[in-house]
Design a protein around this motif. Structure first.
Motif, PDB file in Angstrom:
ATOM      1  N   THR A 104       0.852  -1.186   0.000  1.00 23.33           N
ATOM      2  CA  THR A 104       0.000   0.000   0.000  1.00 23.33           C
ATOM      3  C   THR A 104       0.893   1.241   0.000  1.00 23.33           C
ATOM      4  O   THR A 104       1.897   1.291   0.707  1.00 23.33           O
ATOM      5  N   THR A 105       0.503   2.247  -0.775  1.00 27.66           N
ATOM      6  CA  THR A 105       1.313   3.456  -0.891  1.00 27.66           C
ATOM      7  C   THR A 105       0.661   4.645  -0.179  1.00 27.66           C
ATOM      8  O   THR A 105      -0.523   4.593   0.188  1.00 27.66           O
TER       9      THR A 105
ATOM     10  N   ASP B 284      -2.440   5.689  -1.972  1.00 25.47           N
ATOM     11  CA  ASP B 284      -3.636   4.877  -1.705  1.00 25.47           C
ATOM     12  C   ASP B 284      -4.409   5.444  -0.516  1.00 25.47           C
ATOM     13  O   ASP B 284      -5.640   5.543  -0.552  1.00 25.47           O
ATOM     14  N   VAL B 285      -3.694   5.824   0.534  1.00 21.63           N
ATOM     15  CA  VAL B 285      -4.339   6.378   1.726  1.00 21.63           C
ATOM     16  C   VAL B 285      -4.901   7.768   1.422  1.00 21.63           C
ATOM     17  O   VAL B 285      -6.039   8.082   1.786  1.00 21.63           O
TER      18      VAL B 285
ATOM     19  N   GLU C 155      -5.814   8.980  -1.416  1.00 23.94           N
ATOM     20  CA  GLU C 155      -6.974   8.840  -2.308  1.00 23.94           C
ATOM     21  C   GLU C 155      -8.232   8.557  -1.497  1.00 23.94           C
ATOM     22  O   GLU C 155      -9.293   9.125  -1.759  1.00 23.94           O
ATOM     23  N   SER C 156      -8.124   7.699  -0.500  1.00 26.77           N
ATOM     24  CA  SER C 156      -9.265   7.397   0.363  1.00 26.77           C
ATOM     25  C   SER C 156      -9.666   8.641   1.163  1.00 26.77           C
ATOM     26  O   SER C 156     -10.857   8.942   1.287  1.00 26.77           O
TER      27      SER C 156
ATOM     28  N   GLU D  32       5.695   4.038   0.969  1.00 30.74           N
ATOM     29  CA  GLU D  32       4.834   2.862   0.984  1.00 30.74           C
ATOM     30  C   GLU D  32       5.007   2.090   2.284  1.00 30.74           C
ATOM     31  O   GLU D  32       6.012   2.231   2.980  1.00 30.74           O
TER      32      GLU D  32
ATOM     33  N   ASP E 109       0.702  -4.949   2.090  1.00 24.47           N
ATOM     34  CA  ASP E 109      -0.569  -4.453   1.582  1.00 24.47           C
ATOM     35  C   ASP E 109      -1.555  -4.325   2.741  1.00 24.47           C
ATOM     36  O   ASP E 109      -1.860  -5.309   3.417  1.00 24.47           O
TER      37      ASP E 109
ATOM     38  N   GLN F  58      -8.472  -2.624   3.198  1.00 24.15           N
ATOM     39  CA  GLN F  58      -9.187  -1.373   2.928  1.00 24.15           C
ATOM     40  C   GLN F  58      -9.662  -0.686   4.207  1.00 24.15           C
ATOM     41  O   GLN F  58      -9.642   0.540   4.312  1.00 24.15           O
TER      42      GLN F  58
ATOM     43  N   ILE G 149      -6.805   1.237   5.695  1.00 22.61           N
ATOM     44  CA  ILE G 149      -6.600   2.427   4.858  1.00 22.61           C
ATOM     45  C   ILE G 149      -7.635   3.488   5.216  1.00 22.61           C
ATOM     46  O   ILE G 149      -7.314   4.661   5.370  1.00 22.61           O
ATOM     47  N   ASP G 150      -8.885   3.075   5.371  1.00 24.18           N
ATOM     48  CA  ASP G 150      -9.956   4.018   5.707  1.00 24.18           C
ATOM     49  C   ASP G 150      -9.785   4.608   7.105  1.00 24.18           C
ATOM     50  O   ASP G 150     -10.118   5.772   7.337  1.00 24.18           O
TER      51      ASP G 150
END
Length: 129
Positions: free
Chosen positions: A3-4, A7-8, A10-11, A53, A57, A60, A63-64
């Motif tokens: 996970t980059t 990615d975070v 973007e969320s 990163e 991974d 989700q 990440i959220d």
């Protein structure tokens, strides 16, 4: 695939609409703080700030949680900004440009903090384990 940072972010950015672009350096600072917060509440996360990163991974939900933590930092900053908007007070006229905006921002901040606490609680093991 790990996970980059993006990615975070973007969320995080998908959770609200803003007219101004937030500086990437500020988003990175908020992410570092969110990772620290996550480490205290749940467990440490390994993040390579050079490669931007994580070592693995993330699911989700994690990440959220990080994105919601960043949103709390964003809303705290926005609340501070809104409270600094000048008021104009005269003999026959009083204009306070922040009363409703300040209330709405504070309400959103309180709601987001409550959501974040619930998300952290969902990640913690129950007493039945």
């Amino acid at each position: 695939m790990a996970t980059t940072f993006f990615d975070v972010i973007e969320s995080f950015e998908s959770s609200f609409m803003d007219k101004k672009e937030i500086p990437e350096s500020l988003e990175k600072m908020w992410l570092i703080k969110a990772i620290g917060n996550y480490g205290v509440e749940i467990s440490p996360l390994i993040f390579d700030s050079v490669l931007e990163e994580f070592g693995f991974d993330l699911d989700q939900y994690t990440i959220d949680v990080l994105a919601t933590t960043i949103k709390v930092y964003y809303l705290e900053r926005e609340y501070s900004r809104v409270n600094k908007i000048a008021s104009i007070v005269g003999k026959d006229l009083s204009i306070n440009g922040n009363s409703n905006l300040s209330k709405y921002t504070e309400d959103e901040l309180k709601k987001t903090k409550a959501d974040l606490l619930e998300m952290f609680d969902n990640l913690k093991p129950t007493a039945y384990n």
